[in-house]
Design a protein around this motif. Structure first.
Motif, PDB file in Angstrom:
ATOM      1  N   VAL B  77       0.844  -1.191   0.000  1.00 38.09           N
ATOM      2  CA  VAL B  77       0.000   0.000   0.000  1.00 38.09           C
ATOM      3  C   VAL B  77       0.879   1.241   0.000  1.00 38.09           C
ATOM      4  O   VAL B  77       2.002   1.225   0.500  1.00 38.09           O
ATOM      5  CB  VAL B  77      -0.922   0.063   1.241  1.00 38.09           C
ATOM      6  CG1 VAL B  77      -1.873  -1.101   1.255  1.00 38.09           C
ATOM      7  CG2 VAL B  77      -0.108   0.110   2.520  1.00 38.09           C
ATOM      8  N   SER B  78       0.387   2.305  -0.607  1.00 43.00           N
ATOM      9  CA  SER B  78       1.031   3.602  -0.444  1.00 43.00           C
ATOM     10  C   SER B  78       0.028   4.489   0.267  1.00 43.00           C
ATOM     11  O   SER B  78      -1.155   4.177   0.314  1.00 43.00           O
ATOM     12  CB  SER B  78       1.402   4.180  -1.804  1.00 43.00           C
ATOM     13  OG  SER B  78       0.268   4.211  -2.638  1.00 43.00           O
ATOM     14  N   MET B  79       0.526   5.576   0.816  1.00 48.88           N
ATOM     15  CA  MET B  79      -0.388   6.396   1.613  1.00 48.88           C
ATOM     16  C   MET B  79      -0.083   7.879   1.439  1.00 48.88           C
ATOM     17  O   MET B  79       1.073   8.284   1.349  1.00 48.88           O
ATOM     18  CB  MET B  79      -0.242   6.011   3.085  1.00 48.88           C
ATOM     19  CG  MET B  79      -1.230   6.696   3.994  1.00 48.88           C
ATOM     20  SD  MET B  79      -1.417   5.774   5.542  1.00 48.88           S
ATOM     21  CE  MET B  79      -2.345   6.931   6.509  1.00 48.88           C
ATOM     22  N   GLY B 145       2.561  12.135  -5.823  1.00 50.81           N
ATOM     23  CA  GLY B 145       3.639  11.594  -6.637  1.00 50.81           C
ATOM     24  C   GLY B 145       4.345  10.458  -5.927  1.00 50.81           C
ATOM     25  O   GLY B 145       4.656   9.429  -6.528  1.00 50.81           O
ATOM     26  N   ARG B 146       4.563  10.635  -4.641  1.00 49.93           N
ATOM     27  CA  ARG B 146       5.226   9.598  -3.858  1.00 49.93           C
ATOM     28  C   ARG B 146       4.392   8.315  -3.864  1.00 49.93           C
ATOM     29  O   ARG B 146       4.924   7.219  -3.914  1.00 49.93           O
ATOM     30  CB  ARG B 146       5.433  10.101  -2.431  1.00 49.93           C
ATOM     31  CG  ARG B 146       6.586   9.452  -1.748  1.00 49.93           C
ATOM     32  CD  ARG B 146       7.050  10.254  -0.558  1.00 49.93           C
ATOM     33  NE  ARG B 146       5.999  10.440   0.423  1.00 49.93           N
ATOM     34  CZ  ARG B 146       6.179  11.127   1.556  1.00 49.93           C
ATOM     35  NH1 ARG B 146       7.332  11.680   1.809  1.00 49.93           N
ATOM     36  NH2 ARG B 146       5.189  11.271   2.402  1.00 49.93           N
ATOM     37  N   ALA B 147       3.071   8.506  -3.814  1.00 48.58           N
ATOM     38  CA  ALA B 147       2.194   7.329  -3.827  1.00 48.58           C
ATOM     39  C   ALA B 147       2.178   6.679  -5.204  1.00 48.58           C
ATOM     40  O   ALA B 147       2.112   5.458  -5.332  1.00 48.58           O
ATOM     41  CB  ALA B 147       0.781   7.732  -3.403  1.00 48.58           C
ATOM     42  N   ILE B 148       2.258   7.506  -6.252  1.00 46.71           N
ATOM     43  CA  ILE B 148       2.174   6.972  -7.617  1.00 46.71           C
ATOM     44  C   ILE B 148       3.416   6.158  -7.965  1.00 46.71           C
ATOM     45  O   ILE B 148       3.319   5.043  -8.489  1.00 46.71           O
ATOM     46  CB  ILE B 148       1.993   8.127  -8.633  1.00 46.71           C
ATOM     47  CG1 ILE B 148       0.590   8.730  -8.494  1.00 46.71           C
ATOM     48  CG2 ILE B 148       2.186   7.608 -10.049  1.00 46.71           C
ATOM     49  CD1 ILE B 148       0.395   9.949  -9.360  1.00 46.71           C
ATOM     50  N   VAL B 149       4.611   6.709  -7.662  1.00 42.15           N
ATOM     51  CA  VAL B 149       5.830   6.004  -8.069  1.00 42.15           C
ATOM     52  C   VAL B 149       5.992   4.672  -7.350  1.00 42.15           C
ATOM     53  O   VAL B 149       6.682   3.785  -7.832  1.00 42.15           O
ATOM     54  CB  VAL B 149       7.119   6.834  -7.865  1.00 42.15           C
ATOM     55  CG1 VAL B 149       7.146   8.024  -8.775  1.00 42.15           C
ATOM     56  CG2 VAL B 149       7.295   7.216  -6.422  1.00 42.15           C
TER      57      VAL B 149
END
Lengths: 309, 345
Positions: B77-79, B145-149
């Motif tokens: 997961v990203s958050m 962006g941090r979540a997308i990459v």
């Protein structure tokens, strides 16, 4: 006396007192005055006087003080005890500064985490800072005492050779360095702890989600964010390394054979044991110049690589 | 297929549970909004899914794997955090690739992913800036962006728009939704703003006091709210919910009993402000305030001391203090049981 000739001070004073900007200025200076007077009297004037005195000879009963130019400074260059003290002080600084800062950082990171009894641990780490150095020195004097001191009793359990930690030229400087580290680390920890607590906990969570280990998070995030604190602590540590003298007075008096004589202790000796006051003044000037150079270097070098929030 | 699945998940810190036997599932590629007032446990639920809190009991599955006991980094997961959680000492580019660096993604791929994300979010010109040099909206983009990459299948968002001004919020709402659809992410989105939830989500999980109040598509929550709480939480201004007996006494036409022949005593009727209209016959009310909004007018009336809001199209010819009569299509009335607070079919 002709009454008309008596000029009443009232109108002028009233004019001055009612002019608003002037009044504010006067009030401001009046409020500053007590602190400024004390500072000037006990800090600024002595500093200047020390600098001036260093160019004169020490007054003796039969020989009054006279201008000698740089004689005192030439004497310093030729003084083996000065060089010994300077060398000792450098070793003392190199021993205390990195170790106490690293320890402080380590303890702060540790007690910043959610551990059981962290309040107690924080307090325990901070205790040495609260104690006066004289008391600390006396406690450690007992630790180091030959034969029945705490350290001796413990090392004896493991069958180690008895040692006179403070009495031997080889170990005395190391022994007093250790005391200084013990005393300082807790103090610096408080600054690091305060800085750590100002870092948003969501940064740690974001890093955890990205898969950063505890060490990576420390290296890539916490440590860089602590740099302003590190600079502050470093400047303080350097100043302290050249300023701390109480424990030398209590524990070794600079001995054995000047092995623990630090610069400030030597100045104290020259000034108040040998009463060569102008020579002490010259030594003091040298010490201050040294400290100023170090501080300039620290700011110049570190300032550029620090992220201020 | 369910990408994220919660089964009887409970979290308590001693006292009353913050999250109480919560079960729901999010389908792959859906945007699921966790909606509720503050303190309802929606953020805690999200943090449980992220692994930032550990569940007291229950099971959490992501992409079919049981992740209940796994650390956050291995859950896939990203958050995006409410305060964005950008590293203040790193540049935008460094912030975005932080996780990739930590995971030892090769430099070439890092650059490629960064370029792609920056392109999608329009951050190309800001890559060398520090977060403090960015506006709130730009910081929000960096966090996205941090979540997308990370290219994780599931993206969690904790009130991502609450720090933005109203206009920017509307823009970002559209942008996030478009992005989520374009990248096919499964997104769990915590918000207390029902407009956000209604406009963006495929599925809304409405929570109250640590429990799920209703779980369904936005239209379902709006059109057939399961409880009085849902009825009043979803929609602005909120639904008018009044005891049926009060409305009957005020002259509202009803057969003297509710659905399934139940007596009016224990029932409540919910009428949406837009479903009520002024009529010749109907419930008697006194106008307490009139708010002209341009396209329509909100009339705050009182029916026997119970507030009742009516939305009338255009400018309404009513005066404060005047008497009006309110009517509605019987089919638009929502019936609730007063003691259980639940909907009666």
């Amino acid at each position: 006396m002709d009454a008309r000739l008596v000029i009443s001070p009232q109108p002028l004073l009233r004019r001055v007192m009612t002019h608003p900007r002037l009044t504010a200025t006067i009030h401001g200076w009046l409020l500053l005055l007590p602190a400024m007077a004390l500072l000037a009297l006990f800090t600024h004037w002595p500093a200047v006087a020390t600098f001036i005195d260093s160019f004169y000879s020490t007054p003796r009963p039969r020989r009054p003080s006279r201008f000698v130019g740089l004689d005192n400074y030439q004497q310093i260059l030729a003084d083996p005890v000065f060089w010994q003290s300077l060398w000792n002080n450098l070793l003392f600084a190199l021993g205390t500064i990195p170790v106490s800062i690293a320890l402080a950082l380590l303890m702060a990171v540790w007690v910043n985490d959610r551990i059981v009894g962290r309040t107690a641990v924080r307090m325990a780490y901070f205790t040495p800072t609260v104690l006066p150095m004289i008391a600390v020195a006396n406690i450690w004097l007992f630790f180091y005492t030959p034969q029945y001191g705490l350290l001796e009793q413990i090392t004896a359990l493991f069958g180690a050779e008895p040692r006179n930690w403070l009495g031997s030229k080889d170990t005395a400087l190391f022994a007093v360095t250790l005391v200084a580290i013990w005393k300082e680390a807790g103090f610096f920890m408080i600054f690091y702890l305060a800085a750590l607590q100002s870092i948003s906990p969501s940064l740690a969570e974001a890093a955890a989600l990205e898969g950063a280990s505890r060490w990576t998070f420390f290296r890539r995030v916490q440590f860089p964010l602590l740099m302003p604190t590190t600079l502050f602590v470093l400047v303080n540590a350097v100043i302290n390394a050249f300023r701390m003298v109480d424990h030398i007075v209590v524990m070794t008096r600079g001995g054995p054979d000047n092995a623990t004589s630090l610069l400030l202790f030597y100045i104290y000796q020259v000034g108040f044991n040998f009463w060569d006051t102008t020579y002490a003044a010259a030594l003091t000037t040298v010490l201050l110049v040294l400290l100023a150079l170090v501080a300039l270097l620290q700011y110049g070098w570190l300032e550029r690589r620090i992220h201020y929030r | 297929m369910a990408e994220v699945e919660l089964e009887e998940v409970t979290k308590s810190w001693g006292g009353a549970p913050a999250v109480d036997r919560v079960s729901f599932s999010a389908r792959t590629g859906d945007l699921v909004a966790l909606l509720g007032p503050s303190g309802c446990g929606k953020s805690t639920t999200l943090r449980l899914i992220a692994g930032l809190e550990t569940a007291s009991s229950g099971t959490i599955r992501i992409a079919g794997r049981d992740v209940t006991a796994r650390p956050p980094a291995t859950r896939g997961v990203s958050m995006v955090f409410q305060n964005y959680a950008l590293f203040p000492h790193l540049t935008v580019a460094e912030n975005i690739v932080f996780g990739l660096k930590v995971r030892d993604v090769p430099k070439a791929e890092r650059e490629a992913r960064l370029k792609r994300a920056a392109g999608i979010l329009g951050l190309e010109k800001l890559l060398d800036r520090k977060p403090s040099q960015l506006s709130g909206g730009q910081q929000q983009r960096v966090a996205l962006g941090r979540a997308i990459v990370a290219e994780t299948p599931v993206c969690l968002m904790d009130e991502p728009l609450s720090n933005l001004d109203a206009q920017l919020r509307v823009e970002m709402r559209r942008e996030i939704r478009a992005l989520q659809k374009r990248l096919g992410m499964t997104m769990l989105y915590v918000t207390h703003d029902q407009v956000e939830a209604m406009t963006m989500a495929d599925q809304v999980v409405l929570m109250k006091d640590g429990r799920i109040e209703q779980d369904g598509p936005p239209a379902e929550l709006y059109e057939s709210p399961a409880t009085i709480f849902t009825a009043r939480f979803v929609g602005t201004p909120p639904m008018n919910v009044l005891p049926a007996s009060v409305l009957a006494a005020a002259g509202a036409p009803m057969a003297g009993h509710g659905p399934q022949g139940r007596p009016l005593g224990g029932l409540a009727i919910g009428i949406r402000p837009e479903d009520a209209r002024l009529a010749e016959t109907g419930a008697e009310a006194t106008v307490a305030a009139v708010e002209y909004l341009g396209a329509d007018t909100l009339v705050e009336a009182r029916v026997r001391d119970h507030p009742f809001i009516v939305r009338l199209p255009g400018r309404a010819a009513v005066d404060v203090g005047g008497q009006i009569r309110l009517a509605w299509e019987p089919g638009r009335a929502h019936w609730f049981d007063l003691s259980s607070q639940r909907r009666i079919a």
